[in-house]
Motif scaffolding. Structure first.
Motif, PDB file in Angstrom:
ATOM      1  N   GLY A 104       7.577  -2.521 -18.211  1.00 13.69           N
ATOM      2  CA  GLY A 104       8.338  -3.741 -17.966  1.00 13.69           C
ATOM      3  C   GLY A 104       7.537  -4.979 -18.332  1.00 13.69           C
ATOM      4  N   VAL A 105       8.167  -5.888 -19.036  1.00  9.92           N
ATOM      5  CA  VAL A 105       7.475  -7.109 -19.491  1.00  9.92           C
ATOM      6  C   VAL A 105       8.157  -8.361 -18.958  1.00  9.92           C
ATOM      7  N   ASP A 106       8.981  -8.216 -17.925  1.00  8.78           N
ATOM      8  CA  ASP A 106       9.737  -9.366 -17.429  1.00  8.78           C
ATOM      9  C   ASP A 106       8.838 -10.486 -16.927  1.00  8.78           C
ATOM     10  N   ALA A 107       7.623 -10.175 -16.458  1.00  9.93           N
ATOM     11  CA  ALA A 107       6.715 -11.232 -16.009  1.00  9.93           C
ATOM     12  C   ALA A 107       6.391 -12.188 -17.151  1.00  9.93           C
ATOM     13  N   ILE A 108       6.134 -11.649 -18.337  1.00  6.64           N
ATOM     14  CA  ILE A 108       5.829 -12.499 -19.487  1.00  6.64           C
ATOM     15  C   ILE A 108       7.065 -13.252 -19.938  1.00  6.64           C
ATOM     16  N   ASP A 151      26.941  11.383  -7.345  1.00 10.95           N
ATOM     17  CA  ASP A 151      26.295  11.786  -6.096  1.00 10.95           C
ATOM     18  C   ASP A 151      24.912  11.153  -5.988  1.00 10.95           C
ATOM     19  N   VAL A 152      24.298  10.925  -7.126  1.00 10.12           N
ATOM     20  CA  VAL A 152      22.991  10.273  -7.205  1.00 10.12           C
ATOM     21  C   VAL A 152      23.059   9.217  -8.289  1.00 10.12           C
ATOM     22  N   VAL A 153      22.551   8.020  -7.983  1.00 11.73           N
ATOM     23  CA  VAL A 153      22.432   6.971  -8.990  1.00 11.73           C
ATOM     24  C   VAL A 153      20.947   6.631  -9.130  1.00 11.73           C
ATOM     25  N   VAL A 154      20.426   6.737 -10.341  1.00  9.88           N
ATOM     26  CA  VAL A 154      19.050   6.341 -10.629  1.00  9.88           C
ATOM     27  C   VAL A 154      19.100   5.009 -11.375  1.00  9.88           C
ATOM     28  N   ASN A 155      18.601   3.957 -10.737  1.00  7.42           N
ATOM     29  CA  ASN A 155      18.608   2.652 -11.379  1.00  7.42           C
ATOM     30  C   ASN A 155      17.331   2.435 -12.165  1.00  7.42           C
ATOM     31  N   LEU A 156      17.482   2.207 -13.476  1.00 10.88           N
ATOM     32  CA  LEU A 156      16.361   1.932 -14.364  1.00 10.88           C
ATOM     33  C   LEU A 156      16.555   0.614 -15.121  1.00 10.88           C
ATOM     34  N   LEU A 157      17.444  -0.234 -14.630  1.00 11.56           N
ATOM     35  CA  LEU A 157      17.717  -1.494 -15.323  1.00 11.56           C
ATOM     36  C   LEU A 157      16.485  -2.391 -15.355  1.00 11.56           C
ATOM     37  N   PRO A 158      16.242  -3.054 -16.477  1.00 12.66           N
ATOM     38  CA  PRO A 158      15.171  -4.058 -16.512  1.00 12.66           C
ATOM     39  C   PRO A 158      15.623  -5.318 -15.779  1.00 12.66           C
ATOM     40  N   SER A 159      14.690  -6.218 -15.535  1.00 12.32           N
ATOM     41  CA  SER A 159      15.033  -7.478 -14.887  1.00 12.32           C
ATOM     42  C   SER A 159      15.410  -8.506 -15.943  1.00 12.32           C
ATOM     43  N   THR A 160      16.690  -8.855 -15.979  1.00  8.08           N
ATOM     44  CA  THR A 160      17.197  -9.874 -16.896  1.00  8.08           C
ATOM     45  C   THR A 160      18.175 -10.748 -16.111  1.00  8.08           C
ATOM     46  N   PRO A 161      18.559 -11.898 -16.645  1.00  5.03           N
ATOM     47  CA  PRO A 161      19.547 -12.715 -15.930  1.00  5.03           C
ATOM     48  C   PRO A 161      20.840 -11.963 -15.630  1.00  5.03           C
ATOM     49  N   GLU A 162      21.196 -11.001 -16.478  1.00  3.64           N
ATOM     50  CA  GLU A 162      22.433 -10.246 -16.282  1.00  3.64           C
ATOM     51  C   GLU A 162      22.307  -9.190 -15.186  1.00  3.64           C
ATOM     52  N   THR A 163      21.096  -8.728 -14.903  1.00  3.99           N
ATOM     53  CA  THR A 163      20.936  -7.635 -13.944  1.00  3.99           C
ATOM     54  C   THR A 163      20.537  -8.094 -12.548  1.00  3.99           C
ATOM     55  N   VAL A 164      20.083  -9.331 -12.403  1.00  2.00           N
ATOM     56  CA  VAL A 164      19.675  -9.819 -11.077  1.00  2.00           C
ATOM     57  C   VAL A 164      20.887  -9.830 -10.137  1.00  2.00           C
ATOM     58  N   GLY A 165      20.774  -9.102  -9.027  1.00  2.00           N
ATOM     59  CA  GLY A 165      21.838  -9.069  -8.037  1.00  2.00           C
ATOM     60  C   GLY A 165      23.048  -8.249  -8.417  1.00  2.00           C
ATOM     61  N   GLY A 189      13.809   0.780 -11.132  1.00  2.00           N
ATOM     62  CA  GLY A 189      13.903  -0.229 -12.179  1.00  2.00           C
ATOM     63  C   GLY A 189      13.172  -1.489 -11.780  1.00  2.00           C
ATOM     64  N   ARG A 190      13.917  -2.450 -11.220  1.00  2.00           N
ATOM     65  CA  ARG A 190      13.323  -3.686 -10.736  1.00  2.00           C
ATOM     66  C   ARG A 190      13.939  -4.050  -9.392  1.00  2.00           C
ATOM     67  N   GLY A 191      13.143  -4.677  -8.525  1.00  2.00           N
ATOM     68  CA  GLY A 191      13.588  -4.978  -7.177  1.00  2.00           C
ATOM     69  C   GLY A 191      14.682  -6.011  -7.105  1.00  2.00           C
ATOM     70  N   ASP A 192      14.730  -6.932  -8.084  1.00  2.19           N
ATOM     71  CA  ASP A 192      15.719  -8.010  -8.001  1.00  2.19           C
ATOM     72  C   ASP A 192      17.124  -7.574  -8.404  1.00  2.19           C
ATOM     73  N   VAL A 193      17.329  -6.295  -8.609  1.00  3.26           N
ATOM     74  CA  VAL A 193      18.686  -5.798  -8.881  1.00  3.26           C
ATOM     75  C   VAL A 193      19.595  -6.002  -7.661  1.00  3.26           C
ATOM     76  N   PHE A 194      18.993  -6.218  -6.474  1.00 10.80           N
ATOM     77  CA  PHE A 194      19.765  -6.443  -5.250  1.00 10.80           C
ATOM     78  C   PHE A 194      19.923  -7.928  -4.914  1.00 10.80           C
ATOM     79  N   GLY A 195      19.229  -8.809  -5.634  1.00 14.76           N
ATOM     80  CA  GLY A 195      19.323 -10.230  -5.341  1.00 14.76           C
ATOM     81  C   GLY A 195      18.178 -11.001  -5.966  1.00 14.76           C
TER      82      GLY A 195
END
Length: 364
Positions: A92-96, A236-250, A271-277
């Protein structure tokens, strides 16, 4: 006279002088691993602490190996310098992307190394939950057998992997491997990525235009524009691997987790923690609301968070429907960094397209 073979001429051409590489990574052993993986005739390595690296050093190197969080704090100081390529030590390179503005160089993520570890982590937690390992541990502490006497009576509520539909949210390189492992264990695998469709093709990352197909084990594929209920309601199982982008936050808000997810399902977030907010508080409120609701997802396996380390005061620690791990699903290994960099350095020195180049506009 025979006509010279152009390929022979290229192969026999003198190599350019060694590329000077600035190493700003704090991963243990990374400098030694790089030196072992790359011949001295191809590169010279110079390591500096990210917090104290000088402007002069940042300006004079055209190739840098760096950890995204620390490089993000000094990336803009490379402007108008010699920088041409930065090799990230993380997937993940979202920090940069989020914390720096300078873009006049190629940024390559660490690709092709985390799929196995991510798959192992996800399978481990699904099996632990489906086989009710926590219950067995409690029974052991209490010296309780916990099963009927007959060896022919199966444990109650146990589902086998072949009984599960596993949804991979963010079907890139890592998602391909996670889905493949679950498919080999008999699970039905569905995917969700930017584009829908079930065309057959290579197993490449979703952001590489030349690798836009799907492996044969994917039963159904959904795109960003499809109704999310069609994807989540069957998993039955969801594996979240989304990167952190403006579209995926929350994007996974409380309403989605409780009203759209299948009742009794498991969510694994690697994936990334900000997928929930957008903030830690918002994420925590979303997760607690969903975990307390009898509808939708029933258990949450969380390896990444909007705030890391997760504060000791967080109510997530004690919730019985939440499993917490400290961002260890797939940890960077210095040897993987070195192998990936060595392969890309050869392409760089030969004037070829680098692999795993980040699309600045998309953020991954």
């Amino acid at each position: 006279m025979p006509v010279p073979d152009p390929d022979d001429a290229i192969a026999n051409a003198p190599r350019p002088k060694p590329t000077q590489v600035l190493v700003l990574s704090e991963i243990p052993g990374v400098l030694d691993a790089l030196k072992r993986a790359v011949p001295a005739r191809e590169a010279e390595f110079f390591q500096h602490a990210p917090a104290t690296v000088t402007n002069q050093s940042l300006m004079c190197f055209e190739v840098i190996v760096a950890d995204p969080p620390s490089f993000a704090r000094c990336a803009d100081r490379c402007a108008r310098g010699a920088l041409r390529w930065v090799q990230s030590t993380f997937a993940g390179v979202d920090a940069i992307v989020k914390r720096s503005a300078y873009r006049e160089y190629a940024l390559t993520r660490l690709g092709g190394v985390f799929g196995d570890a991510m798959a192992e982590y996800c399978v481990m937690h699904v099996l632990a939950l489906e086989r009710q390992l926590a219950r067995d541990r409690e029974n052991q502490r209490a010296a309780v057998w916990g099963r009927e006497t007959s060896v022919f009576s199966p444990p109650r509520g146990v589902r086998k992997t072949r009984d599960l539909t596993v949804g991979v949210l963010g079907f890139g390189e890592i998602g391909h491997r996670v889905g493949e492992v679950f498919a080999h264990m008999g699970a039905r695998v569905v995917a969700c990525r930017r584009r829908s469709g079930t065309g057959l093709g290579s197993d490449g990352a979703m952001w590489e235009e030349s690798q836009d197909g799907l492996p044969r084990y994917v039963a159904e594929c959904f795109g960003a524009g499809d109704d999310p209920r069609r994807f989540f309601a069957q998993c039955d199982v969801v594996v979240n691997l989304l990167p952190s982008t403006p579209e995926t936050v929350g994007v996974l808000d409380a309403d989605t987790l409780t009203r759209v997810f299948k009742d009794g399902s498991i969510l694994i977030n690697v994936g990334r923690g900000d997928v929930f907010g957008a903030t830690h508080d918002a994420c925590e409120q979303t997760l607690l609301t969903a975990a307390d609701d009898p509808r939708g997802a029933k258990h949450f396996v969380l390896d990444v968070f909007a705030a890391e380390p997760l504060p000791k005061s967080s109510a997530l620690w004690a919730h019985p429907s939440i499993t917490i791990t400290p961002h260890v699903a797939a940890v960077t290994d210095a040897r993987d960094v070195a192998r990936a960099f060595a392969a890309n350095l050869e392409r760089y020195r030969d004037g070829k397209q680098l692999r795993h180049v980040v699309d600045w506009a998309k953020g991954y």
